[in-house]
Scaffold this active site. Sequence first.
Site, PDB file in Angstrom:
ATOM      1  N   SER A  56      43.918  25.280  -6.765  1.00 58.33           N
ATOM      2  CA  SER A  56      44.833  26.237  -6.134  1.00 58.33           C
ATOM      3  C   SER A  56      45.715  25.508  -5.140  1.00 58.33           C
ATOM      4  CB  SER A  56      44.044  27.327  -5.404  1.00 58.33           C
ATOM      5  OG  SER A  56      44.922  28.177  -4.681  1.00 58.33           O
TER       6      SER A  56
ATOM      7  N   TYR B  69      37.962  29.889   0.749  1.00 61.40           N
ATOM      8  CA  TYR B  69      38.597  29.659  -0.555  1.00 61.40           C
ATOM      9  C   TYR B  69      39.355  28.333  -0.548  1.00 61.40           C
ATOM     10  CZ  TYR B  69      41.421  30.518  -4.740  1.00 61.40           C
ATOM     11  OH  TYR B  69      42.023  30.418  -5.974  1.00 61.40           O
TER      12      TYR B  69
END
Length: 267
Positions: free
Chosen positions: A129, A142
């Site tokens: 990501s 995250y």
Amino acid sequence: MSKVVLITGGSSGIGKSVGEYLTIKGFKVYGTSRNPKNYTDSKFPIVALDVTKPETISACIAEILKHETRIDVLINNAGAGITGPIEEIPDEEIKRNFETNFFGPINVIKAVLPTMRHQNYGLIINVTSIAGYMGLPYRGVYSASKGALELITEAFRMELKDFNIEMTNIAPGDFATNIAAGRYHAPVLEDSPYKEKYGNTLKTMDEHVDEGNDPKQMAEAIFNVINTKQPKIHYKVGAFMQKFSIVLKRILPDKTYEKLLMKHYDL
């Protein structure tokens, strides 16, 4: 012969889009899900696998090798979102996120390496990501789990050079998928000192996903990487400003970049 591709988390979102695209392009695709019976209409086979349970990983690889002589490409796509003030996220949720986003992909890689080493060929694509390149407010866990996968890929690549096995990262930005629905959200507590700012940031994050790009863009990028003789170490896919944010982090002083992030999230 068609290349055999294994995509973890291939039943929805980016994984489904990639699987359908590669199937159209002539690849033999296998996707995975914890509950494959829920996806009987899939355009490619869905095999049972939970990346947090090593026994299901072994069973999945064995099932595919019953039908195929090899696994040419592994796409580590399965992942989970998580949001919240780090102070308020339960430890078990932080650990669960790392089990899915970090330890899970590592265990899938370990399971396919003997096959790839035997066939003297393989390509492993880790879907990370853009959030993994920076510590984002209320997405810190995250960011950390995806950033860890980015870094371990760099080490893994060098260790696998002798076996003709390539590994790369593809970091997506925001795409229009159902990731927000499956994300763990720490509740916005009435008595929390983070209540207002976390609540506002949560709305902003969900809007970014809803307004995200078509996941077909990721499918096209992965297709191009598969057809690249010597893949790069890192790829980024997404809106220009999301990708440019990584460049800014490299060139700006740390505190200047921090101020930009805080302004973006209205903190």
